[in-house]
Design a protein around this motif. Structure first.
Motif, PDB file in Angstrom:
ATOM      1  N   ASN A 169       8.775 -47.811 -24.340  1.00 38.15           N
ATOM      2  CA  ASN A 169       7.349 -47.503 -24.534  1.00 38.15           C
ATOM      3  C   ASN A 169       6.961 -46.201 -23.847  1.00 38.15           C
ATOM      4  O   ASN A 169       6.202 -45.396 -24.403  1.00 38.15           O
ATOM      5  CB  ASN A 169       6.476 -48.651 -24.017  1.00 38.15           C
ATOM      6  CG  ASN A 169       6.474 -49.834 -24.941  1.00 38.15           C
ATOM      7  OD1 ASN A 169       6.775 -49.723 -26.124  1.00 38.15           O
ATOM      8  ND2 ASN A 169       6.152 -50.997 -24.405  1.00 38.15           N
ATOM      9  N   THR A 170       7.462 -45.984 -22.649  1.00 33.69           N
ATOM     10  CA  THR A 170       7.146 -44.771 -21.904  1.00 33.69           C
ATOM     11  C   THR A 170       7.623 -43.532 -22.659  1.00 33.69           C
ATOM     12  O   THR A 170       6.872 -42.563 -22.822  1.00 33.69           O
ATOM     13  CB  THR A 170       7.791 -44.823 -20.504  1.00 33.69           C
ATOM     14  OG1 THR A 170       7.236 -45.936 -19.793  1.00 33.69           O
ATOM     15  CG2 THR A 170       7.540 -43.553 -19.725  1.00 33.69           C
ATOM     16  N   VAL A 171       8.856 -43.553 -23.137  1.00 37.16           N
ATOM     17  CA  VAL A 171       9.415 -42.393 -23.836  1.00 37.16           C
ATOM     18  C   VAL A 171       8.743 -42.205 -25.190  1.00 37.16           C
ATOM     19  O   VAL A 171       8.402 -41.079 -25.578  1.00 37.16           O
ATOM     20  CB  VAL A 171      10.943 -42.522 -23.976  1.00 37.16           C
ATOM     21  CG1 VAL A 171      11.528 -41.303 -24.682  1.00 37.16           C
ATOM     22  CG2 VAL A 171      11.603 -42.694 -22.603  1.00 37.16           C
ATOM     23  N   GLU A 172       8.526 -43.281 -25.914  1.00 36.43           N
ATOM     24  CA  GLU A 172       7.881 -43.199 -27.232  1.00 36.43           C
ATOM     25  C   GLU A 172       6.451 -42.655 -27.108  1.00 36.43           C
ATOM     26  O   GLU A 172       6.006 -41.876 -27.950  1.00 36.43           O
ATOM     27  CB  GLU A 172       7.873 -44.561 -27.926  1.00 36.43           C
ATOM     28  CG  GLU A 172       9.251 -45.107 -28.276  1.00 36.43           C
ATOM     29  CD  GLU A 172       9.888 -44.504 -29.516  1.00 36.43           C
ATOM     30  OE1 GLU A 172       9.278 -43.642 -30.181  1.00 36.43           O
ATOM     31  OE2 GLU A 172      11.031 -44.895 -29.820  1.00 36.43           O
ATOM     32  N   GLN A 173       5.736 -43.050 -26.061  1.00 36.38           N
ATOM     33  CA  GLN A 173       4.370 -42.552 -25.868  1.00 36.38           C
ATOM     34  C   GLN A 173       4.352 -41.055 -25.580  1.00 36.38           C
ATOM     35  O   GLN A 173       3.501 -40.333 -26.097  1.00 36.38           O
ATOM     36  CB  GLN A 173       3.672 -43.325 -24.748  1.00 36.38           C
ATOM     37  CG  GLN A 173       3.279 -44.722 -25.147  1.00 36.38           C
ATOM     38  CD  GLN A 173       2.728 -45.532 -23.993  1.00 36.38           C
ATOM     39  OE1 GLN A 173       2.592 -45.043 -22.873  1.00 36.38           O
ATOM     40  NE2 GLN A 173       2.409 -46.794 -24.258  1.00 36.38           N
ATOM     41  N   LEU A 174       5.304 -40.584 -24.775  1.00 41.99           N
ATOM     42  CA  LEU A 174       5.379 -39.140 -24.536  1.00 41.99           C
ATOM     43  C   LEU A 174       5.738 -38.415 -25.834  1.00 41.99           C
ATOM     44  O   LEU A 174       5.165 -37.367 -26.139  1.00 41.99           O
ATOM     45  CB  LEU A 174       6.384 -38.805 -23.435  1.00 41.99           C
ATOM     46  CG  LEU A 174       6.562 -37.299 -23.170  1.00 41.99           C
ATOM     47  CD1 LEU A 174       5.237 -36.625 -22.818  1.00 41.99           C
ATOM     48  CD2 LEU A 174       7.595 -37.066 -22.082  1.00 41.99           C
ATOM     49  N   ALA A 175       6.632 -38.984 -26.615  1.00 38.04           N
ATOM     50  CA  ALA A 175       6.987 -38.374 -27.897  1.00 38.04           C
ATOM     51  C   ALA A 175       5.769 -38.297 -28.812  1.00 38.04           C
ATOM     52  O   ALA A 175       5.535 -37.264 -29.453  1.00 38.04           O
ATOM     53  CB  ALA A 175       8.109 -39.167 -28.560  1.00 38.04           C
ATOM     54  N   ASP A 176       4.989 -39.361 -28.877  1.00 34.40           N
ATOM     55  CA  ASP A 176       3.764 -39.353 -29.687  1.00 34.40           C
ATOM     56  C   ASP A 176       2.825 -38.240 -29.238  1.00 34.40           C
ATOM     57  O   ASP A 176       2.251 -37.518 -30.066  1.00 34.40           O
ATOM     58  CB  ASP A 176       3.029 -40.698 -29.588  1.00 34.40           C
ATOM     59  CG  ASP A 176       3.738 -41.815 -30.324  1.00 34.40           C
ATOM     60  OD1 ASP A 176       4.593 -41.535 -31.201  1.00 34.40           O
ATOM     61  OD2 ASP A 176       3.430 -42.985 -30.019  1.00 34.40           O
ATOM     62  N   TYR A 177       2.672 -38.084 -27.931  1.00 32.67           N
ATOM     63  CA  TYR A 177       1.811 -37.031 -27.389  1.00 32.67           C
ATOM     64  C   TYR A 177       2.342 -35.649 -27.782  1.00 32.67           C
ATOM     65  O   TYR A 177       1.585 -34.782 -28.226  1.00 32.67           O
ATOM     66  CB  TYR A 177       1.696 -37.156 -25.867  1.00 32.67           C
ATOM     67  CG  TYR A 177       1.029 -35.956 -25.244  1.00 32.67           C
ATOM     68  CD1 TYR A 177      -0.355 -35.797 -25.299  1.00 32.67           C
ATOM     69  CD2 TYR A 177       1.771 -34.969 -24.618  1.00 32.67           C
ATOM     70  CE1 TYR A 177      -0.972 -34.682 -24.755  1.00 32.67           C
ATOM     71  CE2 TYR A 177       1.181 -33.861 -24.059  1.00 32.67           C
ATOM     72  CZ  TYR A 177      -0.199 -33.716 -24.139  1.00 32.67           C
ATOM     73  OH  TYR A 177      -0.810 -32.602 -23.601  1.00 32.67           O
ATOM     74  N   LEU A 178       3.628 -35.433 -27.610  1.00 33.15           N
ATOM     75  CA  LEU A 178       4.228 -34.137 -27.948  1.00 33.15           C
ATOM     76  C   LEU A 178       4.060 -33.815 -29.429  1.00 33.15           C
ATOM     77  O   LEU A 178       3.758 -32.675 -29.805  1.00 33.15           O
ATOM     78  CB  LEU A 178       5.701 -34.092 -27.547  1.00 33.15           C
ATOM     79  CG  LEU A 178       5.973 -34.080 -26.036  1.00 33.15           C
ATOM     80  CD1 LEU A 178       7.453 -34.193 -25.763  1.00 33.15           C
ATOM     81  CD2 LEU A 178       5.388 -32.835 -25.391  1.00 33.15           C
ATOM     82  N   ILE A 179       4.232 -34.806 -30.289  1.00 27.19           N
ATOM     83  CA  ILE A 179       4.045 -34.602 -31.731  1.00 27.19           C
ATOM     84  C   ILE A 179       2.586 -34.216 -32.010  1.00 27.19           C
ATOM     85  O   ILE A 179       2.300 -33.297 -32.772  1.00 27.19           O
ATOM     86  CB  ILE A 179       4.457 -35.852 -32.520  1.00 27.19           C
ATOM     87  CG1 ILE A 179       5.974 -36.020 -32.454  1.00 27.19           C
ATOM     88  CG2 ILE A 179       3.970 -35.777 -33.963  1.00 27.19           C
ATOM     89  CD1 ILE A 179       6.471 -37.362 -32.920  1.00 27.19           C
ATOM     90  N   LYS A 180       1.666 -34.920 -31.341  1.00 19.55           N
ATOM     91  CA  LYS A 180       0.243 -34.660 -31.532  1.00 19.55           C
ATOM     92  C   LYS A 180      -0.150 -33.230 -31.161  1.00 19.55           C
ATOM     93  O   LYS A 180      -0.997 -32.621 -31.817  1.00 19.55           O
ATOM     94  CB  LYS A 180      -0.554 -35.658 -30.691  1.00 19.55           C
ATOM     95  CG  LYS A 180      -2.052 -35.580 -30.847  1.00 19.55           C
ATOM     96  CD  LYS A 180      -2.695 -36.695 -30.028  1.00 19.55           C
ATOM     97  CE  LYS A 180      -4.051 -36.262 -29.558  1.00 19.55           C
ATOM     98  NZ  LYS A 180      -4.662 -37.236 -28.665  1.00 19.55           N
ATOM     99  N   VAL A 181       0.507 -32.666 -30.134  1.00 21.42           N
ATOM    100  CA  VAL A 181       0.180 -31.299 -29.716  1.00 21.42           C
ATOM    101  C   VAL A 181       1.114 -30.253 -30.313  1.00 21.42           C
ATOM    102  O   VAL A 181       1.110 -29.101 -29.906  1.00 21.42           O
ATOM    103  CB  VAL A 181       0.141 -31.160 -28.161  1.00 21.42           C
ATOM    104  CG1 VAL A 181      -0.956 -32.046 -27.582  1.00 21.42           C
ATOM    105  CG2 VAL A 181       1.480 -31.442 -27.533  1.00 21.42           C
TER     106      VAL A 181
END
Length: 126
Positions: A112-124
């Motif tokens: 969850n921690t890694v996937e959430q950072l990935a989601d954030y990076l994709i968003k920006v």
């Protein structure tokens, strides 16, 4: 917040690195966490070729000199385990996140921690 704060700072990941999408350039890494170029070639191949996804699922994956049994491999994420420790690898638009979690962390919490950072990076845009 820095990538360390998002990953290592949570306590759900003890070591991590961020590479470009080709796996040829290290953007950032935790001290003492060295993912070899040939190991990143395995990771990138699994993302680029569907037959390599099946290959990595059957043969495992090497990260930082350790072999991990692959539990999940798809277009976005690769999860591996070695005993009670493991790795979570997630591809974004421009980057590949490689994170290791220790025996004391639940695999789902690390993922969850890694996937959430990935989601954030994709968003920006990364």
């Amino acid at each position: 917040m820095s990538w360390q704060g998002h990953l290592v700072g949570t306590g759900n990941v003890d070591k991590a690195a961020i590479f470009n999408n080709e796996g040829t350039s290290v953007w950032a890494t935790s001290a003492g966490f060295t993912v070899k170029p040939e190991e990143m070639k395995e990771v990138v191949a699994a993302y680029n070729d569907k037959s390599d996804v099946k290959q990595v699922q059957s043969s495992g994956l090497h990260i930082a000199g350790e072999k991990f049994v692959v539990l999940k491999a798809d277009d976005r994420s690769v999860y591996g385990k070695k005993g009670r420790e493991g790795v979570v690898i997630v591809k974004t638009t421009q980057a590949i996140l490689v994170a290791h979690y220790p025996e004391s962390v639940q695999p789902g919490a690390a993922a969850n921690t890694v996937e959430q950072l990935a989601d954030y990076l994709i968003k920006v845009g990364y």
